[in-house]
Design a protein around this motif. Structure first.
Motif, short mmCIF file in Angstrom:
data_model
loop_
_atom_site.label_atom_id
_atom_site.label_comp_id
_atom_site.label_asym_id
_atom_site.label_seq_id
_atom_site.Cartn_x
_atom_site.Cartn_y
_atom_site.Cartn_z
N ILE A 94 57.04 27.83 14.29
CA ILE A 94 58.49 28.06 14.35
C ILE A 94 59.17 27.51 13.10
O ILE A 94 58.80 26.46 12.58
N ASN A 95 60.15 28.24 12.64
CA ASN A 95 60.99 27.77 11.53
C ASN A 95 62.39 28.26 11.82
O ASN A 95 62.61 29.14 12.67
N GLU A 96 63.36 27.72 11.10
CA GLU A 96 64.71 28.27 11.21
C GLU A 96 64.73 29.62 10.50
O GLU A 96 64.04 29.82 9.49
N ASN A 97 65.50 30.54 11.03
CA ASN A 97 65.61 31.86 10.40
C ASN A 97 66.60 31.75 9.24
O ASN A 97 67.71 32.28 9.29
N ASP A 98 66.16 31.05 8.20
CA ASP A 98 67.05 30.67 7.11
C ASP A 98 67.74 31.88 6.45
O ASP A 98 68.89 31.78 6.03
N ALA A 99 67.02 32.98 6.36
CA ALA A 99 67.56 34.12 5.60
C ALA A 99 68.85 34.67 6.21
O ALA A 99 69.67 35.25 5.51
N ASP A 114 68.45 21.64 9.84
CA ASP A 114 67.27 20.87 9.45
C ASP A 114 66.22 21.04 10.54
O ASP A 114 66.55 21.24 11.70
N ASN A 115 64.97 20.94 10.13
CA ASN A 115 63.90 21.21 11.08
C ASN A 115 63.61 20.04 12.01
O ASN A 115 62.86 20.20 12.98
N ASP A 116 64.17 18.86 11.73
CA ASP A 116 64.01 17.75 12.68
C ASP A 116 64.75 18.09 13.98
O ASP A 116 64.18 18.06 15.06
N GLY A 136 58.82 24.53 4.71
CA GLY A 136 58.00 24.97 3.58
C GLY A 136 58.30 26.37 3.08
O GLY A 136 57.74 26.78 2.07
N ALA A 137 59.18 27.11 3.81
CA ALA A 137 59.45 28.48 3.37
C ALA A 137 60.19 28.48 2.02
O ALA A 137 59.85 29.25 1.12
N VAL A 138 61.17 27.61 1.89
CA VAL A 138 61.94 27.56 0.65
C VAL A 138 61.03 27.13 -0.51
O VAL A 138 61.03 27.75 -1.58
N ALA A 139 60.22 26.11 -0.25
CA ALA A 139 59.30 25.64 -1.30
C ALA A 139 58.31 26.74 -1.68
O ALA A 139 58.05 26.97 -2.87
N1 GLU Z 1 63.66 25.77 7.03
C1 GLU Z 1 63.43 25.13 5.76
C2 GLU Z 1 62.19 25.69 5.07
O1 GLU Z 1 61.39 26.35 5.68
C3 GLU Z 1 63.20 23.65 5.89
C4 GLU Z 1 64.27 22.87 6.53
C5 GLU Z 1 63.87 21.40 6.60
O2 GLU Z 1 63.03 20.96 5.85
O3 GLU Z 1 64.42 20.68 7.45
O4 GLU Z 1 62.00 25.47 3.90
#
Ligand code: GLU
Length: 366
Positions: A131-136, A146-148, A50-53
């Protein structure tokens, strides 16, 4: 019900309720369920997309989909995302913590153990890690993507009992339910095979990253680590509680009875290898049937670049993936000793680093 450690993965489509902004009523409802489960004594870990959204909906002008633009959106949105979670969990007096990970954080054993210790401490103190991926900062080399898959790694790190993947579908179907009205929900999966993978196809949305494919990859990792995985529909009322009470319409991937030990679980989490070793049929049988280590004699060919201790994939003569493990030799050394008897390694190299190429304790079958 036994108290469990539950990892809940929330996809973008769940958190936006199919729209383009974070959907607060949906998030409140999920927090309420997490609070209820915590009341029952369970520990909760969220893997939140949801970070990107969230970032996109904060920008006044439209923004494209390049990697750099998405990384920018994640950097903008991650703050809002965690702030919102923090505010909602505070309604129930539950503290939250943010952990942003990349593949590099689980690939290196020491960083993996550090992340594991942090998670353990957070759960011990009744905090909900989010927790989320450190996308930045995640480049293609170090990102999970991917978060799965990330949630399966987190489930291993957290020593979880259950991984719940909430998405816009009630589970895995015999056909794409959005197109085929005869599609049937598969309630239970014992083992993930090629037929099932073919079924999964690609059911991604434009906002999130994962589809059914990546959910199967996650379930596969979790299953081997002894963790049950459930795919369920995030929009269904009280869905998390229903999953825990085993009354949800969902797909459950049963866990394997003999889960791997700690070090091998870590190997499952660090799937990026830099080289491939092709082995002969005899070695394939010894590894798959007899629990043997890989010996030099069975090695037919070596590709890629790796040094001692690096992760390699092991394939059969047809190139099918058999196992992965930590190799005791570099690719150059292995090129010199492939096909040799173990007793000849010292003669070929002028020294002997190890009797085996990949020790059984450093290997997982796939
Ligand atoms: N890390 C991405 C985000 O926060 C999402 C990745 C995913 O949906 O798998 O937007």
């Amino acid at each position: 019900m036994k108290q469990q450690i539950i990892v809940i993965k929330l996809g973008t489509s769940v958190l936006t309720a199919g729209g383009i902004h974070l959907h607060k009523p949906r998030m409140v409802e999920l927090v309420r369920q997490c609070a209820e489960l915590k009341q029952q004594g369970h520990h909760i870990v969220l893997v939140s997309s949801g970070a990107v959204a969230a970032g996109r909906s904060q920008l006044s002008q439209p923004c494209g989909d390049s990697i750099a633009q998405k990384q920018m959106l994640a950097a903008i949105g991650q703050g809002q995302l965690i702030h919102l979670w923090q505010t909602l969990f505070a309604l129930y007096d539950i503290p939250v913590a943010q952990m942003l990970l990349t593949r590099a954080d689980v690939e290196h054993r020491e960083r993996y153990l550090t992340a594991r210790d942090t998670l353990t401490q957070l759960l011990k103190h009744q905090v909900v890690p989010i927790i989320n991926e450190n996308d930045a900062v995640a480049t293609s080399e170090i990102k999970v993507g991917d978060n799965d898959n990330l949630s399966a790694m987190v489930a291993i790190l957290a020593n979880a009992n259950k991984l719940i993947l909430l998405t816009d579908q009630a589970g895995l179907f015999t056909a794409d339910p959005r197109i085929d009205p005869d599609a049937q929900l598969i309630a239970q999966v014992n083992k993930i095979d090629d037929a099932l993978r073919a079924l999964a196809g690609d059911s991604g949305t434009s906002l999130g990253t994962g589809g059914m494919n990546t959910k199967l990859q996650a379930a596969d990792i979790a299953q081997r680590a002894g963790i049950e995985t459930v795919i369920a529909k995030g929009s269904e009322t009280n869905i998390v509680v229903k999953v825990m009470e085993q009354v949800a319409t969902s797909t459950t991937f049963i866990r394997f009875d003999a889960p791997l030990d700690g070090r091998k679980k870590w190997l499952l989490c660090a799937p990026k290898s830099t080289g491939t070793i092709t082995i002969d049929i005899g070695a394939c049988e010894a590894i798959a049937m007899q629990g043997a280590s890989l010996l030099a004699k069975g090695v037919m060919a070596v590709t890629g670049r790796f040094t001692r201790g690096d992760l390699v994939t092991i394939t059969n003569p047809d190139g099918q993936l058999l196992a992965k493990g930590l190799c005791a030799f570099s690719e150059q050394e292995l090129g010199m000793i492939k096909g040799c008897h173990s007793s000849d390694i010292a003669n070929c190299l002028g020294y002997k680093a190890s009797n085996v190429i990949v020790h059984r304790d450093d290997m997982v079958l796939l």
